[in-house]
Design an enzyme around this catalytic site. Structure first.
Site, short mmCIF file in Angstrom:
data_model
loop_
_atom_site.label_atom_id
_atom_site.label_comp_id
_atom_site.label_asym_id
_atom_site.label_seq_id
_atom_site.Cartn_x
_atom_site.Cartn_y
_atom_site.Cartn_z
N MET A 198 0.84 -1.19 0.00
CA MET A 198 0.00 0.00 0.00
C MET A 198 0.88 1.24 0.00
O MET A 198 2.09 1.16 0.23
CB MET A 198 -0.94 -0.01 1.20
CG MET A 198 -0.25 0.08 2.55
SD MET A 198 -1.33 -0.37 3.92
CE MET A 198 -0.70 -2.01 4.28
N ASP A 208 -4.45 -0.65 8.50
CA ASP A 208 -4.79 -1.98 8.99
C ASP A 208 -6.30 -2.23 9.01
O ASP A 208 -6.99 -1.96 9.99
CB ASP A 208 -4.21 -2.21 10.40
CG ASP A 208 -4.13 -3.70 10.73
OD1 ASP A 208 -4.97 -4.47 10.23
OD2 ASP A 208 -3.22 -4.09 11.48
N ASP A 235 -10.17 -2.90 15.00
CA ASP A 235 -8.92 -3.03 15.76
C ASP A 235 -8.44 -1.63 16.13
O ASP A 235 -7.89 -0.90 15.30
CB ASP A 235 -7.85 -3.74 14.92
CG ASP A 235 -6.59 -4.03 15.71
OD1 ASP A 235 -6.46 -3.52 16.85
OD2 ASP A 235 -5.71 -4.76 15.21
N ASN A 284 -2.43 1.73 14.56
CA ASN A 284 -3.18 1.67 13.31
C ASN A 284 -3.63 3.04 12.82
O ASN A 284 -4.27 3.15 11.77
CB ASN A 284 -4.42 0.77 13.46
CG ASN A 284 -4.05 -0.69 13.64
OD1 ASN A 284 -2.96 -1.11 13.27
ND2 ASN A 284 -4.95 -1.46 14.21
#
Length: 474
Positions: free
Chosen positions: A245, A309, A290, A295
């Site tokens: 990514m 994530d 999450d 993240n």
């Protein structure tokens, strides 16, 4: 993101007996670190700082190292414990436990090469102008490397630890064994449905093709939002165990506690993250569940929050959305009958439990809802809510008040809610959650109004989700 990893690395234990041995050692380290007196104090303590787990720095380091080496499902549980461990552990132990959020042991270079060769081919390195073998982060399922392709793309390459996917079932089975045989669950509380939900979720998180699809769907929903950035996926370098990514600059969002960030900036970021969480539930019907602080990155130059994530992304069924709407309405109105109705709908309370037990559970729900029942911005920085909820829940656990299994799907939504609230606390922010939530709770009785505000964007979600696999949206 600063690296807290080494280049040597340790191989991931993958056999069930090997992982059970490591898990047993972690449990032993934990018990030895607390000591007999500490375990007695934990059992007896009803108030004050005595409720916190007192681990020596050496014992905490041993426990953290053990969880970091295991990776996989066990480390994921440790990360959840460390999200705001100051409510459970003493500050010294919480600081060490917090390193679990991005301090998994990286895999040895030989293992890394084997994974990349298997996924991208034996000449995988020829596709890159630059590849940093030192990972910039290593978590429970994989590690992240910075790279630049020969055509100039700056990438973050997430590479899965070998054996982690195969170890999920054994980890969950081991956790079930320990919880069922060592008094870790309330009497009469069957953990199997919740553990099965966790097993399925972890398998989804270990499928990077599913994560790529979720990332693309979420990126379409965010669109050109000036406050958020979702990196693009590079499909030519992505597989089920490698996810490529866009590389995004920024610092972990919890680092906004540093002195160079103002209180107004912390309030702004906490408000944005809280509003996004509410939009995920009511507008998107799709939630990244999450809440690990790592993240979310903050780019001070653009003032945007980078969302990373999406392995734990879940579609939210309409019944759950309605259940949370009913519960929120009732708690704001202090309607105990409505609270019970909403809590039953979500599975927090059994339909036929004794009135006294139901009353105590409703009291706990009401206490937990303080952040949305208060008028004006809620001051997370001075709040003692987390300690009070922890103490009340512990007392009810000891009194065997938890006898009903909630709807398993709510476990991951609750994880996100709690994580965002912990972030608000970590940033010592003031956030007016009630003001941003109330428009979603209005019921005019007229079709197409805010009775169900999620309808405004569900068509967008459906279009964006065309590429999402059935496993992602199950």
């Amino acid at each position: 993101m600063a690296s807290k990893t080494s280049t040597t690395g340790l191989a991931v234990p993958s056999k069930r007996l090997s992982r059970l041995w490591h898990m047993g050692r972690a449990t032993t380290d934990f018990a030895a670190g607390i000591g007999l007196r500490g375990m007695i104090d934990m059992a007896r303590s009803r108030e004050g700082d005595g409720q916190r787990i007192r681990l020596s720095p050496a014992a905490t380091e041993r426990l953290t190292n053990r969880l970091a080496r295991m990776r996989g499902a066990v480390m994921k549980m440790g990360q959840l414990m460390s999200m705001d461990g100051s409510d459970v552990f003493t500050p010294e132990a919480a600081e060490i436990m917090a390193t679990l959020r991005d301090r998994a042991e990286p895999m040895p270079l030989s293992q890394l090469n084997r994974v990349l060769t298997a996924e991208l081919g034996k000449d995988w390195n020829k596709q890159f102008k630059r590849f940093e073998f030192q990972p910039i982060a290593a978590a429970s399922i994989g590690q992240v490397h910075r790279a630049e392709t020969r055509d100039g793309r700056r990438l973050a390459l997430k590479v899965q630890f070998p054996g982690v996917r195969e170890s999920i079932d054994s980890d969950i089975a081991n956790l079930g064994f320990l919880s069922s045989n060592f008094g870790m669950m309330p009497e009469g509380f069957d953990p199997k449905p919740m553990l099965e939900e966790a097993r399925l979720q972890l398998h989804q998180e270990a499928d990077y093709e599913a994560e790529a699809a979720s990332l693309q769907a979420y990126r379409a929903l965010i669109g050109d939002d000036p406050d958020f950035l979702v990196p693009a996926v590079h499909e030519d370098l992505s597989t089920s165990r490698v996810l490529a990514m866009d590389f995004a600059d920024g610092v972990s969002i919890d680092q906004l506690t540093a002195s160079q960030y103002s209180r107004s900036e912390r309030n702004r970021v906490a408000t944005l993250m809280s509003r996004l969480m509410i939009r995920e539930l009511f507008d998107f019907a799709l939630m990244q569940t999450d809440p690990n602080f790592g993240n979310f990155l903050y780019d001070a130059e653009s003032r945007r929050i980078v969302l990373l994530d999406f392995g734990a992304t879940r579609a939210v069924p309409p019944a759950l959305i309605d259940g949370y709407r009913v519960l929120a309405r009732a708690t704001i109105a202090n309607d105990r009958a409505g609270i019970r109705h909403g809590a039953i709908a979500l599975g927090y309370i059994g339909d036929e439990i004794p009135a006294e037990q139901a009353a105590r559970l409703i009291d706990l729900v009401s206490l937990s809802s303080e952040i949305i029942t208060s008028d004006g911005p809620y001051d997370f920085g001075s709040s003692t809510l987390f300690e009070r909820v922890f103490a009340r829940g512990r007392d009810m656990f000891q009194d065997k008040q938890f006898s009903h299994m909630p709807e398993p799907a709510t476990m991951f939504l609750q994880r996100k809610f709690a994580g965002i609230f912990m972030l608000c606390r970590r940033l010592r922010a003031e956030v007016d959650l009630r003001a941003m939530l109330e428009p979603y709770l209005l019921d005019t009785g007229v079709p197409g109004t805010l009775t169900d505000p999620s309808q405004a964007t569900r068509s967008d979600f459906a279009n964006a989700a065309d590429q999402v696999s059935p496993a992602t949206l199950a």
